[in-house]
Design a protein around this motif. Structure first.
Motif, PDB file in Angstrom:
ATOM      1  N   LEU A 161       0.823  -1.213   0.000  1.00 33.48           N
ATOM      2  CA  LEU A 161       0.000   0.000   0.000  1.00 33.48           C
ATOM      3  C   LEU A 161       0.855   1.260   0.000  1.00 33.48           C
ATOM      4  CD1 LEU A 161      -2.792  -0.991   2.565  1.00 33.48           C
ATOM      5  CD2 LEU A 161      -2.892  -1.096   0.070  1.00 33.48           C
ATOM      6  N   VAL A 162       1.932   1.250   0.790  1.00 31.49           N
ATOM      7  CA  VAL A 162       2.829   2.413   0.840  1.00 31.49           C
ATOM      8  C   VAL A 162       3.511   2.606  -0.514  1.00 31.49           C
ATOM      9  CG1 VAL A 162       4.944   3.341   1.878  1.00 31.49           C
ATOM     10  CG2 VAL A 162       3.194   2.294   3.333  1.00 31.49           C
ATOM     11  N   GLU A 163       3.983   1.524  -1.100  1.00 34.90           N
ATOM     12  CA  GLU A 163       4.640   1.614  -2.411  1.00 34.90           C
ATOM     13  C   GLU A 163       3.678   2.127  -3.470  1.00 34.90           C
ATOM     14  OE1 GLU A 163       6.198  -2.292  -3.038  1.00 34.90           O
ATOM     15  OE2 GLU A 163       7.985  -1.945  -1.797  1.00 34.90           O
ATOM     16  N   GLN A 164       2.442   1.675  -3.405  1.00 41.28           N
ATOM     17  CA  GLN A 164       1.433   2.106  -4.378  1.00 41.28           C
ATOM     18  C   GLN A 164       1.147   3.596  -4.221  1.00 41.28           C
ATOM     19  OE1 GLN A 164       0.488  -0.170  -6.587  1.00 41.28           O
ATOM     20  NE2 GLN A 164      -0.667   1.333  -7.764  1.00 41.28           N
ATOM     21  N   TYR A 165       1.100   4.057  -2.973  1.00 44.88           N
ATOM     22  CA  TYR A 165       0.873   5.480  -2.703  1.00 44.88           C
ATOM     23  C   TYR A 165       2.042   6.324  -3.212  1.00 44.88           C
ATOM     24  CZ  TYR A 165       0.086   9.822  -0.131  1.00 44.88           C
ATOM     25  OH  TYR A 165      -0.090  11.139   0.204  1.00 44.88           O
ATOM     26  N   HIS A 166       3.258   5.845  -3.011  1.00 41.59           N
ATOM     27  CA  HIS A 166       4.434   6.548  -3.523  1.00 41.59           C
ATOM     28  C   HIS A 166       4.430   6.589  -5.050  1.00 41.59           C
ATOM     29  CE1 HIS A 166       6.971   6.009   0.398  1.00 41.59           C
ATOM     30  NE2 HIS A 166       5.965   6.850   0.531  1.00 41.59           N
ATOM     31  N   GLN A 167       3.938   5.517  -5.668  1.00 36.49           N
ATOM     32  CA  GLN A 167       3.832   5.490  -7.126  1.00 36.49           C
ATOM     33  C   GLN A 167       2.847   6.558  -7.603  1.00 36.49           C
ATOM     34  OE1 GLN A 167       3.236   1.618  -8.990  1.00 36.49           O
ATOM     35  NE2 GLN A 167       2.096   2.573 -10.657  1.00 36.49           N
ATOM     36  N   LEU A 168       1.741   6.714  -6.874  1.00 41.66           N
ATOM     37  CA  LEU A 168       0.762   7.752  -7.214  1.00 41.66           C
ATOM     38  C   LEU A 168       1.404   9.131  -7.144  1.00 41.66           C
ATOM     39  CD1 LEU A 168      -2.219   8.685  -7.740  1.00 41.66           C
ATOM     40  CD2 LEU A 168      -2.450   8.796  -5.257  1.00 41.66           C
TER      41      LEU A 168
END
Length: 202
Positions: free
Chosen positions: A136-143
């Motif tokens: 989830l954190v990685e996905q948020y950073h990708q956003l």
């Protein structure tokens, strides 16, 4: 998220009560409520950051002069506004307050609400599982990267928040609300490692 907070929160606003925004920053969460309810309510923004206080005061100076809006320099660890509130918002605020103060603050929110009033709590949360939380954190950073933030910006922001922003799990936040006396609690918005709840005082 802000649209959802407004839409859900506005359902609980009652005439001749206060609307509180804990950690109001520039006053973004208050703005649509002021537009909708105007002089029917009183609006109180709570903030400790001097630059944010200055911005909010400048934004609402005219309404502050007429008494509709009040922007207060208040540290919630040591003080809480004495108001009869129908809506209290805490949007990405509690996560910056040391854990040992959070229950007391939510209790004060509950005690300040009129019957039928609601608290809106928006927080960054930890995943229930460490591996899922990492996703989830990685996905948020990708956003963030897709929205123009450089890797250096993202890393710098993460480092600056270490030890300052202390998230807990969704269940822990719900337990805090329940312990304060709220019985009607529901998550109405979730995106990656962020969530929003509405908790209603019976």
């Amino acid at each position: 998220m802000r649209k959802s907070v407004f839409e859900v929160g506005s359902r609980y606003v009652k005439h001749k009560t206060a609307v509180l925004d804990l950690g109001c920053s520039r006053g973004e969460s208050l703005a649509p409520l002021i537009r909708k309810f105007g002089m029917q309510c009183r609006y109180i923004g709570i903030e400790v950051s001097k630059p944010m206080l200055a911005e909010a005061i400048r934004r609402y100076q005219g309404m502050i002069d007429t008494g509709i809006v009040c922007i207060r320099d208040t540290d919630l660890r040591h003080d809480f506004p004495q108001e009869d509130a129908s809506l209290i918002m805490s949007v990405l605020t509690l996560q910056f307050i040391p854990i040992n103060y959070r229950q007391e603050i939510i209790q004060k929110c509950y005690d300040s609400l009129v019957p039928g009033g609601a608290m809106i709590l928006v927080e960054k949360i930890l995943g229930a599982d460490a591996k899922v939380n990492t996703v989830l954190v990685e996905q948020y950073h990708q956003l963030k990267a897709e929205n123009g933030y450089s890797k250096e910006d993202i890393d710098r922001k993460s480092l600056s928040l270490e030890g300052v922003l202390v998230p807990v799990t969704a269940r822990w936040n719900e337990d805090l609300l329940r312990e304060a006396g709220f019985r009607s609690i529901d998550c109405f918005w979730r995106y990656m490692n962020f969530a929003a709840w509405v908790a209603v005082k019976r």
